[in-house]
Design a protein around this motif. Structure first.
Motif, PDB file in Angstrom:
ATOM      1  N   ALA A 114       0.803  -1.167  -0.101  1.00  0.00           N
ATOM      2  CA  ALA A 114       0.133  -0.166  -0.190  1.00  0.00           C
ATOM      3  C   ALA A 114       0.693   1.330   0.086  1.00  0.00           C
ATOM      4  CB  ALA A 114      -0.844   0.030   1.406  1.00  0.00           C
ATOM      5  N   ILE A 115       1.980   1.385   0.778  1.00  0.00           N
ATOM      6  CA  ILE A 115       3.007   2.320   0.802  1.00  0.00           C
ATOM      7  C   ILE A 115       3.516   2.588  -0.461  1.00  0.00           C
ATOM      8  CG2 ILE A 115       5.088   3.241   1.899  1.00  0.00           C
ATOM      9  CD1 ILE A 115       4.383   1.700   4.451  1.00  0.00           C
ATOM     10  N   ALA A 116       4.124   1.423  -1.082  1.00  0.00           N
ATOM     11  CA  ALA A 116       4.541   1.702  -2.306  1.00  0.00           C
ATOM     12  C   ALA A 116       3.938   1.997  -3.488  1.00  0.00           C
ATOM     13  CB  ALA A 116       5.105   0.243  -2.984  1.00  0.00           C
ATOM     14  N   ALA A 117       2.284   1.832  -3.416  1.00  0.00           N
ATOM     15  CA  ALA A 117       1.116   2.172  -4.439  1.00  0.00           C
ATOM     16  C   ALA A 117       1.211   3.533  -4.331  1.00  0.00           C
ATOM     17  CB  ALA A 117       0.072   1.279  -4.432  1.00  0.00           C
ATOM     18  N   GLU A 118       0.806   4.158  -3.123  1.00  0.00           N
ATOM     19  CA  GLU A 118       0.640   5.472  -2.586  1.00  0.00           C
ATOM     20  C   GLU A 118       1.823   6.417  -3.211  1.00  0.00           C
ATOM     21  OE1 GLU A 118      -1.628   7.973   0.506  1.00  0.00           O
ATOM     22  OE2 GLU A 118      -1.532   5.962   0.838  1.00  0.00           O
ATOM     23  N   THR A 119       3.030   5.997  -2.579  1.00  0.00           N
ATOM     24  CA  THR A 119       4.209   6.956  -2.787  1.00  0.00           C
ATOM     25  C   THR A 119       4.880   6.711  -4.055  1.00  0.00           C
ATOM     26  OG1 THR A 119       5.838   5.136  -1.655  1.00  0.00           O
ATOM     27  CG2 THR A 119       4.567   6.840  -0.319  1.00  0.00           C
ATOM     28  N   GLY A 120       4.955   5.545  -4.915  1.00  0.00           N
ATOM     29  CA  GLY A 120       5.573   5.364  -6.035  1.00  0.00           C
ATOM     30  C   GLY A 120       6.762   5.136  -5.833  1.00  0.00           C
ATOM     31  N   ASP A 121       7.464   4.686  -4.507  1.00  0.00           N
ATOM     32  CA  ASP A 121       8.788   4.583  -4.408  1.00  0.00           C
ATOM     33  C   ASP A 121       9.182   3.219  -3.738  1.00  0.00           C
ATOM     34  OD1 ASP A 121       9.539   7.094  -5.004  1.00  0.00           O
ATOM     35  OD2 ASP A 121       8.612   7.827  -3.272  1.00  0.00           O
ATOM     36  N   THR A 122      10.371   2.849  -3.432  1.00  0.00           N
ATOM     37  CA  THR A 122      10.934   1.610  -2.855  1.00  0.00           C
ATOM     38  C   THR A 122      10.619   1.628  -1.253  1.00  0.00           C
ATOM     39  OG1 THR A 122      12.543   1.474  -4.629  1.00  0.00           O
ATOM     40  CG2 THR A 122      12.735  -0.046  -2.913  1.00  0.00           C
ATOM     41  N   VAL A 123      10.168   0.540  -0.980  1.00  0.00           N
ATOM     42  CA  VAL A 123       9.779   0.524   0.629  1.00  0.00           C
ATOM     43  C   VAL A 123      10.552  -0.692   0.993  1.00  0.00           C
ATOM     44  CG1 VAL A 123       7.860   0.121   2.312  1.00  0.00           C
ATOM     45  CG2 VAL A 123       7.543   1.254   0.142  1.00  0.00           C
ATOM     46  N   TYR A 124      11.120  -0.555   2.318  1.00  0.00           N
ATOM     47  CA  TYR A 124      11.757  -1.787   2.927  1.00  0.00           C
ATOM     48  C   TYR A 124      11.189  -1.835   4.460  1.00  0.00           C
ATOM     49  CZ  TYR A 124      15.557  -0.447  -0.462  1.00  0.00           C
ATOM     50  OH  TYR A 124      16.274  -0.248  -1.611  1.00  0.00           O
ATOM     51  N   LEU A 125      11.398  -3.128   4.910  1.00  0.00           N
ATOM     52  CA  LEU A 125      11.086  -3.505   6.195  1.00  0.00           C
ATOM     53  C   LEU A 125      12.569  -4.237   6.734  1.00  0.00           C
ATOM     54  CD1 LEU A 125       9.287  -4.523   8.403  1.00  0.00           C
ATOM     55  CD2 LEU A 125       9.065  -6.761   7.351  1.00  0.00           C
ATOM     56  N   VAL A 126      12.841  -3.642   7.744  1.00  0.00           N
ATOM     57  CA  VAL A 126      14.060  -4.158   8.367  1.00  0.00           C
ATOM     58  C   VAL A 126      13.734  -4.301  10.018  1.00  0.00           C
ATOM     59  CG1 VAL A 126      15.676  -2.646   7.054  1.00  0.00           C
ATOM     60  CG2 VAL A 126      14.989  -1.741   9.215  1.00  0.00           C
ATOM     61  N   VAL A 127      14.659  -5.396  10.526  1.00  0.00           N
ATOM     62  CA  VAL A 127      14.364  -5.694  11.823  1.00  0.00           C
ATOM     63  C   VAL A 127      15.680  -5.900  12.442  1.00  0.00           C
ATOM     64  CG1 VAL A 127      12.394  -7.231  11.510  1.00  0.00           C
ATOM     65  CG2 VAL A 127      14.720  -8.076  11.189  1.00  0.00           C
ATOM     66  N   ARG A 128      15.696  -5.500  13.911  1.00  0.00           N
ATOM     67  CA  ARG A 128      17.039  -5.345  14.734  1.00  0.00           C
ATOM     68  C   ARG A 128      17.440  -6.909  14.923  1.00  0.00           C
ATOM     69  NH1 ARG A 128      18.439  -3.197  20.851  1.00  0.00           N
ATOM     70  NH2 ARG A 128      20.720  -3.781  20.623  1.00  0.00           N
ATOM     71  N   SER A 129      18.715  -7.151  14.738  1.00  0.00           N
ATOM     72  CA  SER A 129      19.467  -8.328  14.869  1.00  0.00           C
ATOM     73  C   SER A 129      20.725  -8.011  15.706  1.00  0.00           C
ATOM     74  CB  SER A 129      19.646  -9.035  13.429  1.00  0.00           C
ATOM     75  OG  SER A 129      20.263 -10.323  13.782  1.00  0.00           O
ATOM     76  N   GLY A 130      20.823  -7.934  16.709  1.00  0.00           N
ATOM     77  CA  GLY A 130      21.815  -7.377  17.569  1.00  0.00           C
ATOM     78  C   GLY A 130      22.356  -5.820  17.400  1.00  0.00           C
ATOM     79  N   ASP A 131      23.493  -5.950  16.830  1.00  0.00           N
ATOM     80  CA  ASP A 131      23.831  -4.473  16.578  1.00  0.00           C
ATOM     81  C   ASP A 131      23.661  -4.180  15.145  1.00  0.00           C
ATOM     82  OD1 ASP A 131      24.818  -4.419  18.977  1.00  0.00           O
ATOM     83  OD2 ASP A 131      26.716  -4.858  18.753  1.00  0.00           O
ATOM     84  N   ALA A 133      20.778  -3.953  11.645  1.00  0.00           N
ATOM     85  CA  ALA A 133      19.452  -3.939  11.111  1.00  0.00           C
ATOM     86  C   ALA A 133      19.559  -4.941   9.846  1.00  0.00           C
ATOM     87  CB  ALA A 133      18.902  -2.379  10.604  1.00  0.00           C
ATOM     88  N   VAL A 134      18.529  -5.750   9.585  1.00  0.00           N
ATOM     89  CA  VAL A 134      18.432  -6.757   8.423  1.00  0.00           C
ATOM     90  C   VAL A 134      17.112  -6.608   7.737  1.00  0.00           C
ATOM     91  CG1 VAL A 134      18.602  -9.363   8.007  1.00  0.00           C
ATOM     92  CG2 VAL A 134      19.710  -8.431  10.049  1.00  0.00           C
ATOM     93  N   CYS A 135      17.335  -6.514   6.273  1.00  0.00           N
ATOM     94  CA  CYS A 135      16.248  -6.261   5.470  1.00  0.00           C
ATOM     95  C   CYS A 135      15.609  -7.653   5.345  1.00  0.00           C
ATOM     96  CB  CYS A 135      16.620  -5.661   3.966  1.00  0.00           C
ATOM     97  SG  CYS A 135      15.387  -5.680   2.749  1.00  0.00           S
ATOM     98  N   LEU A 136      14.363  -7.705   5.736  1.00  0.00           N
ATOM     99  CA  LEU A 136      13.266  -8.778   5.327  1.00  0.00           C
ATOM    100  C   LEU A 136      12.623  -8.970   4.337  1.00  0.00           C
ATOM    101  CD1 LEU A 136      11.772  -9.451   8.943  1.00  0.00           C
ATOM    102  CD2 LEU A 136      14.076 -10.600   7.911  1.00  0.00           C
ATOM    103  N   HIS A 137      12.217  -7.683   3.621  1.00  0.00           N
ATOM    104  CA  HIS A 137      11.145  -7.596   2.658  1.00  0.00           C
ATOM    105  C   HIS A 137      11.457  -6.291   2.064  1.00  0.00           C
ATOM    106  CE1 HIS A 137       8.243  -8.883  -0.022  1.00  0.00           C
ATOM    107  NE2 HIS A 137       7.453  -7.745   0.077  1.00  0.00           N
ATOM    108  N   ARG A 138      11.021  -6.068   0.594  1.00  0.00           N
ATOM    109  CA  ARG A 138      11.446  -4.934  -0.156  1.00  0.00           C
ATOM    110  C   ARG A 138      10.279  -4.995  -1.180  1.00  0.00           C
ATOM    111  NH1 ARG A 138      16.636  -4.182  -3.558  1.00  0.00           N
ATOM    112  NH2 ARG A 138      15.686  -5.293  -5.163  1.00  0.00           N
TER     113      ARG A 138
END
Length: 271
Positions: A114-131, A133-138
């Protein structure tokens, strides 16, 4: 067991204390996990033995022994002919198994679309892993010029990148200092970013309420990141939007943040 000829008695070596044995085993696991994270962070180009030893602050012989074991187990592999290390098939199998039943992904992907559709830009999901940030989805938006700065599975030092910056800023001051101290070398790899500069970015992020990375990772590319809180309020993941800087300019920040926050609020109610 050995015979002491001077005393004419049989001596039995003192047993290694259990606590010491347990600590040794735990330390080996910690070091192996650290090396796995470092290899994952350099997955695209691979990473050499001496570089891994330097990043992990271990001597080369210790690093080699751990890597040899990880190779034998299939968790990493050594590429030829440059002898650089990369993740092995078993690591991918474990990652795929973990991703298949990820409640976070199940809820976040529709929001990211929904964010990508509304903004037209690339959207990332990151989670903390220790020290880190790991990308889980794009998710990619419709705008023809894509800001593809991070691949799924890619890692960065916590605080580098808009999403990771908001995650770092949400920690207590003493924990931030500890993370920065451990990540000093990794942070400096991003266009010479210093700990002092990162502290300033943390302060600005707290005042602003979201993370901003403008021309920091790559000249001409910017990002906006918003952390996702646990039920207790502690952030554990973040969603960010990235685009070329001429498109994601400061006048547009509030608009993009509102879109991200609305999407996060919507999927948090679905827990």
């Amino acid at each position: 067991m050995k015979v002491n000829k001077k005393k004419n008695v049989i001596e039995t070596p003192s047993p290694v204390p259990r606590a010491a044995t347990a600590r040794s085993g735990t330390q080996s696991i910690e070091r192996a996990a650290q090396l796995l994270r470092l290899v994952a962070a350099h997955q695209r180009d691979g990473v050499r033995l001496t570089q891994l030893a330097d990043l992990a602050q271990l001597d080369v012989s210790t690093t080699y022994r751990i890597l040899k074991c990880l190779v034998e187990e299939g968790l990493i592999e050594q590429r030829m002919p440059d002898k650089a290390y990369a993740l092995g098939l078993l690591s991918f199998e474990i990652g795929l198994a973990a991703m298949q039943r990820s409640p976070l992904l199940e809820r976040a992907i529709p929001a990211m679309k929904a964010i990508a559709a509304e903004t037209g830009d690339t959207v990332y999901l990151v989670v903390r892993s220790g020290d880190e940030a790991v990308c889980l989805h794009r998710e990619e938006g419709s705008f023809p010029i894509k800001a593809l700065m991070l691949e799924v599975g890619g890692r960065r030092a916590l605080g580098v990148g808009a999403g990771g910056l908001h995650l770092l800023s949400s920690l207590a001051d003493d924990e931030i200092e500890q993370v920065c101290a451990r990540n000093r070398a990794a942070i400096a790899q991003f266009r010479g970013l210093s700990i002092a500069e990162l502290r300033d970015m943390v302060r600005d992020t707290r005042e602003r309420g979201y993370g901003v990375s403008r021309d920091r990772l790559t000249e001409g590319v910017s990002g906006i990141g918003v952390a996702i809180p646990n039920p207790d309020g502690t952030p554990y993941a973040a969603i960010s939007v990235a685009a070329i800087s001429s498109r994601l300019h400061p006048e547009r920040y509030a608009e993009v943040v509102k879109v991200i926050q609305h999407a996060i609020a919507r999927f948090l109610t679905e827990r």
